[in-house]
Scaffold this motif. Sequence first.
Motif, PDB file in Angstrom:
ATOM      1  N   THR A   1      35.040  -6.714 -21.414  1.00  0.00           N
ATOM      2  CA  THR A   1      34.766  -6.495 -19.833  1.00  0.00           C
ATOM      3  C   THR A   1      36.507  -6.090 -19.510  1.00  0.00           C
ATOM      4  O   THR A   1      37.515  -5.826 -19.535  1.00  0.00           O
ATOM      5  CB  THR A   1      34.902  -7.320 -18.446  1.00  0.00           C
ATOM      6  N   PRO A   2      36.644  -4.768 -18.224  1.00  0.00           N
ATOM      7  CA  PRO A   2      37.251  -3.791 -18.007  1.00  0.00           C
ATOM      8  C   PRO A   2      38.526  -4.885 -17.511  1.00  0.00           C
ATOM      9  O   PRO A   2      38.312  -5.813 -16.855  1.00  0.00           O
ATOM     10  CB  PRO A   2      37.071  -2.779 -17.238  1.00  0.00           C
ATOM     11  N   TRP A   3      39.450  -5.174 -17.423  1.00  0.00           N
ATOM     12  CA  TRP A   3      41.085  -5.438 -17.448  1.00  0.00           C
ATOM     13  C   TRP A   3      41.215  -5.788 -16.045  1.00  0.00           C
ATOM     14  O   TRP A   3      40.378  -6.687 -15.175  1.00  0.00           O
ATOM     15  CB  TRP A   3      42.316  -5.156 -17.794  1.00  0.00           C
ATOM     16  N   GLU A   4      40.057  -4.858 -15.102  1.00  0.00           N
ATOM     17  CA  GLU A   4      40.479  -5.273 -13.655  1.00  0.00           C
ATOM     18  C   GLU A   4      39.694  -5.405 -13.031  1.00  0.00           C
ATOM     19  O   GLU A   4      39.839  -6.538 -11.957  1.00  0.00           O
ATOM     20  CB  GLU A   4      40.923  -3.852 -12.941  1.00  0.00           C
ATOM     21  N   GLU A   5      38.621  -5.313 -13.891  1.00  0.00           N
ATOM     22  CA  GLU A   5      37.176  -6.079 -13.658  1.00  0.00           C
ATOM     23  C   GLU A   5      37.049  -7.590 -14.049  1.00  0.00           C
ATOM     24  O   GLU A   5      36.750  -8.375 -13.279  1.00  0.00           O
ATOM     25  CB  GLU A   5      36.013  -5.374 -13.952  1.00  0.00           C
ATOM     26  N   MET A   6      36.964  -8.355 -14.779  1.00  0.00           N
ATOM     27  CA  MET A   6      37.910  -9.302 -15.264  1.00  0.00           C
ATOM     28  C   MET A   6      38.572  -9.960 -14.260  1.00  0.00           C
ATOM     29  O   MET A   6      38.149 -11.487 -13.617  1.00  0.00           O
ATOM     30  CB  MET A   6      38.055  -9.853 -16.538  1.00  0.00           C
ATOM     31  N   LEU A   7      39.593  -9.415 -13.580  1.00  0.00           N
ATOM     32  CA  LEU A   7      40.779 -10.014 -12.348  1.00  0.00           C
ATOM     33  C   LEU A   7      40.302 -10.198 -11.100  1.00  0.00           C
ATOM     34  O   LEU A   7      40.106 -11.055 -10.781  1.00  0.00           O
ATOM     35  CB  LEU A   7      42.115  -9.244 -12.577  1.00  0.00           C
ATOM     36  N   ALA A   8      38.727  -9.834 -11.390  1.00  0.00           N
ATOM     37  CA  ALA A   8      38.384  -9.613  -9.287  1.00  0.00           C
ATOM     38  C   ALA A   8      37.750 -10.043  -9.612  1.00  0.00           C
ATOM     39  O   ALA A   8      37.155 -10.611  -8.483  1.00  0.00           O
ATOM     40  CB  ALA A   8      37.832  -8.268  -9.245  1.00  0.00           C
ATOM     41  N   THR A   9      36.980 -10.602 -10.878  1.00  0.00           N
ATOM     42  CA  THR A   9      35.313 -11.050 -10.582  1.00  0.00           C
ATOM     43  C   THR A   9      35.581 -12.164 -10.885  1.00  0.00           C
ATOM     44  O   THR A   9      34.472 -13.366 -10.708  1.00  0.00           O
ATOM     45  CB  THR A   9      34.768 -10.623 -11.425  1.00  0.00           C
ATOM     46  N   SER A  10      36.181 -13.104 -11.666  1.00  0.00           N
ATOM     47  CA  SER A  10      36.286 -14.701 -11.936  1.00  0.00           C
ATOM     48  C   SER A  10      36.581 -15.980 -11.221  1.00  0.00           C
ATOM     49  O   SER A  10      37.937 -15.680 -10.344  1.00  0.00           O
ATOM     50  CB  SER A  10      37.907 -14.445 -13.378  1.00  0.00           C
ATOM     51  N   ASP A  11      36.309 -16.651 -11.339  1.00  0.00           N
ATOM     52  CA  ASP A  11      36.559 -17.415 -10.742  1.00  0.00           C
ATOM     53  C   ASP A  11      37.629 -18.470 -11.376  1.00  0.00           C
ATOM     54  O   ASP A  11      38.570 -19.568 -10.917  1.00  0.00           O
ATOM     55  CB  ASP A  11      35.271 -18.496 -10.584  1.00  0.00           C
ATOM     56  N   VAL A  12      37.723 -18.433 -13.117  1.00  0.00           N
ATOM     57  CA  VAL A  12      38.890 -19.499 -13.650  1.00  0.00           C
ATOM     58  C   VAL A  12      39.508 -18.204 -14.622  1.00  0.00           C
ATOM     59  O   VAL A  12      38.416 -17.694 -14.850  1.00  0.00           O
ATOM     60  CB  VAL A  12      38.139 -20.381 -14.180  1.00  0.00           C
ATOM     61  N   ILE A  13      40.291 -17.513 -15.006  1.00  0.00           N
ATOM     62  CA  ILE A  13      41.204 -17.453 -16.172  1.00  0.00           C
ATOM     63  C   ILE A  13      41.703 -18.081 -16.983  1.00  0.00           C
ATOM     64  O   ILE A  13      41.910 -18.828 -16.785  1.00  0.00           O
ATOM     65  CB  ILE A  13      41.543 -16.149 -15.660  1.00  0.00           C
ATOM     66  N   THR A  14      41.675 -18.038 -18.354  1.00  0.00           N
ATOM     67  CA  THR A  14      42.146 -18.668 -19.374  1.00  0.00           C
ATOM     68  C   THR A  14      42.287 -17.679 -20.504  1.00  0.00           C
ATOM     69  O   THR A  14      41.524 -16.900 -20.782  1.00  0.00           O
ATOM     70  CB  THR A  14      40.729 -19.824 -20.339  1.00  0.00           C
ATOM     71  N   ILE A  15      43.700 -18.015 -21.396  1.00  0.00           N
ATOM     72  CA  ILE A  15      44.675 -17.159 -21.709  1.00  0.00           C
ATOM     73  C   ILE A  15      44.710 -17.981 -22.870  1.00  0.00           C
ATOM     74  O   ILE A  15      45.183 -18.673 -23.173  1.00  0.00           O
ATOM     75  CB  ILE A  15      45.856 -17.523 -21.133  1.00  0.00           C
ATOM     76  N   HIS A  16      43.439 -17.198 -24.488  1.00  0.00           N
ATOM     77  CA  HIS A  16      44.302 -17.576 -25.725  1.00  0.00           C
ATOM     78  C   HIS A  16      45.026 -16.384 -26.317  1.00  0.00           C
ATOM     79  O   HIS A  16      44.278 -16.255 -27.294  1.00  0.00           O
ATOM     80  CB  HIS A  16      42.762 -18.108 -26.074  1.00  0.00           C
ATOM     81  N   SER A  17      46.035 -15.419 -26.463  1.00  0.00           N
ATOM     82  CA  SER A  17      46.841 -14.577 -26.516  1.00  0.00           C
ATOM     83  C   SER A  17      47.925 -15.219 -26.761  1.00  0.00           C
ATOM     84  O   SER A  17      48.371 -16.213 -27.201  1.00  0.00           O
ATOM     85  CB  SER A  17      46.968 -13.525 -25.265  1.00  0.00           C
TER      86      SER A  17
END
Length: 318
Positions: free
Chosen positions: A189-205
Motif C-alpha cells: 500500500t502506498p506510504w501515504e495511503e497507509m498513514l491515512a487509513t490505518s487504525d493501528v500502525i505497527t513497526i517491524h523495520s
Amino acid sequence: MEKIVFLDRATLAPQIRLSRPLFEHEFIEYDHTSADQVAARLAGASIAITNKVPLTAEVLAQLPALKFVAVAATGTDCIDKAACERHGIRVSNIRGYAVNTVPEHTFALMLALRRNLIAYRDDVLNGEWQKSGQFCFFNHPIHDLGGMTLGIIGEGVLGQRVAEIAKAFGMRVLFAAHKGREGLGPLYTPWEEMLATSDVITIHSPLTPQTRGMLSTTEFRAMKRKPLIINTARGGLVDEDALVRALDEGLISGIGFDVLSSEPPDDDNPLMKIAKRPNVIVTPHVAWASDEAQQSLADQLMDNIHRFVCAEPVNLVV
C-alpha cells in the motif's frame, strides 16, 4: 585455541543455557561492558559475542586477533560493519527466533490499549468499581480489533507473522510501501495511503540511516484515523518529541513502545515523562525475550560460532 569473549551476558536471562563448543577454547563472560572496557576485554580474543555493546571502528582497529563477531540479536546496528569488512572480520546475527514472542507482545500492547486495560485496572485499584454500585461501568472507551485496519511497516518474518495474527482477529492488513519509494508492486500500500487509513500502525523495520526518524510530525499529521502507534523494533525509527506532541494534539490515540531511542532511558526521555498516562505503555525492550525465544537465540548463537570455526559459516551479515 579459540578465545571467546561474551561482552554482555546479562542481556540474556540467567536461566538460559549456553552450550559450550566442542573445539578447544577459552570462554570468558562479562555481565556488562562499558565502552571504555571493550578493547581491553577483547584483547587476544578471536571471537566476540555482543548483544548491544558497540564495536566501533576505533575499537576494531585495536583487535588484530579478532576473526568473528557473533551478535546475540537480529539487529546489527551496534557493529561498524564497514570496519569489520576492512579488517577481514566476519559478523553473524540471529534469525527467526522471535517469530512468536515479538508478534505476541505486539498484540498484547495493541489489545491493552484498544480495550483500555491500564485505565480500568487503575480504576479497580483506586476503588472506582466498588463505588459504581453496579456490575460494570464505562469510564473509558473500549474498541475491538476486529474490523480495524492495521498498517504494518516492515514486511519481514515478524511483519508477516503479525499479519497472520491480525487476520485471525478479523483485521484488514496493509503492508506499507517503503517510505519515499514507488514501484514495489500490488502487495504494498502506498506510504501515504497507509498513514491515512490505518487504525493501528505497527513497526517491524531495521534501524538504518534511511529508516531513522521515519515517523515524525509530517507523518503524524497525515494520520487521519488517529491510530495507535506500536513499536517493538527500534526506538530511533520514531521521532520521540514529535510522537509526544502528536499524542498531546490528538493526532494519534495511544502508543505502545517496547523500544526507546536510548536504553535504558534518561529521566528526561520524552516518553518517560508521559509513561503514566493510561493510553501510553512503555515496556523495557522485552518483546523478544520469552524464555522460549531466548533459548532458541542462545542455541543459534552457539551454533553460529561452531559453524564459523568449522569453516561452514551461516547467518553472515559481513
